[in-house]
Design a protein around this motif. Sequence first.
Motif, PDB file in Angstrom:
ATOM      1  N   ASP A 126       0.828  -1.217   0.000  1.00  0.00           N
ATOM      2  CA  ASP A 126       0.000   0.000   0.000  1.00  0.00           C
ATOM      3  C   ASP A 126       0.855   1.257   0.000  1.00  0.00           C
ATOM      4  O   ASP A 126       0.539   2.239  -0.684  1.00  0.00           O
ATOM      5  N   VAL A 129       2.212   1.931  -3.547  1.00  0.00           N
ATOM      6  CA  VAL A 129       1.244   2.555  -4.462  1.00  0.00           C
ATOM      7  C   VAL A 129       1.152   4.048  -4.192  1.00  0.00           C
ATOM      8  O   VAL A 129       1.166   4.867  -5.123  1.00  0.00           O
ATOM      9  N   ASN A 130       1.076   4.414  -2.922  1.00  0.00           N
ATOM     10  CA  ASN A 130       0.999   5.833  -2.572  1.00  0.00           C
ATOM     11  C   ASN A 130       2.280   6.583  -2.940  1.00  0.00           C
ATOM     12  O   ASN A 130       2.221   7.732  -3.392  1.00  0.00           O
ATOM     13  N   LEU A 145      -5.284   9.394  -6.827  1.00  0.00           N
ATOM     14  CA  LEU A 145      -5.211   8.000  -6.381  1.00  0.00           C
ATOM     15  C   LEU A 145      -6.424   7.680  -5.517  1.00  0.00           C
ATOM     16  O   LEU A 145      -6.739   8.414  -4.576  1.00  0.00           O
ATOM     17  N   ARG A 147      -8.399   4.360  -3.439  1.00  0.00           N
ATOM     18  CA  ARG A 147      -8.414   2.967  -3.002  1.00  0.00           C
ATOM     19  C   ARG A 147      -9.857   2.475  -3.003  1.00  0.00           C
ATOM     20  O   ARG A 147     -10.719   3.048  -2.343  1.00  0.00           O
ATOM     21  N   GLU A 148     -10.128   1.426  -3.779  1.00  0.00           N
ATOM     22  CA  GLU A 148     -11.479   0.900  -3.902  1.00  0.00           C
ATOM     23  C   GLU A 148     -11.829   0.003  -2.703  1.00  0.00           C
ATOM     24  O   GLU A 148     -10.951  -0.435  -1.944  1.00  0.00           O
ATOM     25  N   SER A 152      -8.351  -2.819  -4.293  1.00  0.00           N
ATOM     26  CA  SER A 152      -7.607  -2.415  -5.490  1.00  0.00           C
ATOM     27  C   SER A 152      -7.414  -0.896  -5.481  1.00  0.00           C
ATOM     28  O   SER A 152      -8.041  -0.172  -4.701  1.00  0.00           O
ATOM     29  N   TYR A 153      -6.543  -0.444  -6.350  1.00  0.00           N
ATOM     30  CA  TYR A 153      -6.301   0.996  -6.474  1.00  0.00           C
ATOM     31  C   TYR A 153      -6.598   1.453  -7.894  1.00  0.00           C
ATOM     32  O   TYR A 153      -6.453   0.700  -8.855  1.00  0.00           O
ATOM     33  N   ILE A 155      -5.413   4.672 -10.348  1.00  0.00           N
ATOM     34  CA  ILE A 155      -4.589   5.860 -10.585  1.00  0.00           C
ATOM     35  C   ILE A 155      -5.102   6.549 -11.839  1.00  0.00           C
ATOM     36  O   ILE A 155      -5.178   5.935 -12.909  1.00  0.00           O
ATOM     37  N   LYS A 206      -5.745   0.523 -13.339  1.00  0.00           N
ATOM     38  CA  LYS A 206      -6.357  -0.315 -12.306  1.00  0.00           C
ATOM     39  C   LYS A 206      -5.257  -1.227 -11.770  1.00  0.00           C
ATOM     40  O   LYS A 206      -4.592  -1.938 -12.533  1.00  0.00           O
ATOM     41  N   ASN A 208      -4.148  -4.201  -8.959  1.00  0.00           N
ATOM     42  CA  ASN A 208      -4.569  -5.260  -8.038  1.00  0.00           C
ATOM     43  C   ASN A 208      -3.342  -6.002  -7.524  1.00  0.00           C
ATOM     44  O   ASN A 208      -2.446  -6.346  -8.314  1.00  0.00           O
TER      45      ASN A 208
END
Length: 211
Positions: A126, A129-130, A145, A147-148, A152-153, A155, A206, A208
């Motif tokens: 995590d 990703v950030n 950004l 976060r679902e 998942s994320y 961007i 997307k 994952n």
Amino acid sequence: MALQPTSTRDQILVLLKKQQELTVASVAVKLDITEMAVRRHLNTLEKDGYVMTSLVRQSMGRPVKLYRLTSAGEELFPRDYSSLAIDLLRGTEQINGPGVVWKLFLQRNNRLIRKHEKRLSSKDYDEKVNELARIQNEDGYMVELVREEDGSYVIKQFNCPLFKAAKQFPDLCKAERALFQELLSPAEVKCETFMLSGQAPYCYYKINRTN
């Protein structure tokens, strides 16, 4: 900032571009305005990061403050880097064949991976990703950004500094997805929408986690 020839502020920038260094008094004389007005504009430009100052000692009297453009100020003037890059890539492709451009993009990916690995290596998924979103923002991509709920994320990149080059060499977009995939491993990165396609005003990735 687009330069407007009629703007006093931009006239000062043009003078500094041409003369390299100027005092408040010399700018006032050249533009036929008061030193107070010049100082006000220069203070604003310095605050915005477009101008910097230096003190020059004289044999007699007080030091003189000189104003000059910063690198950000220089970038306000047209510089067609993208056209040069496109011309070089086209020439390379003509000489060595189309596959060489993809190899160049992968070499660029490797350089970027080495550049950013210290920022990412000690982070969990995590955090990676950030951190990637921050890196892209620093490079001018205007990232959003999200976060679902499923973990998942998403961007979204609302700006592409390489857009002109990508229009001529779409593999550059594929290389970016491959870069994200490598930096965020273990993860699956899919590009749902490229800005280049004209379907949306952003690139939509997307992401994952795969384990």
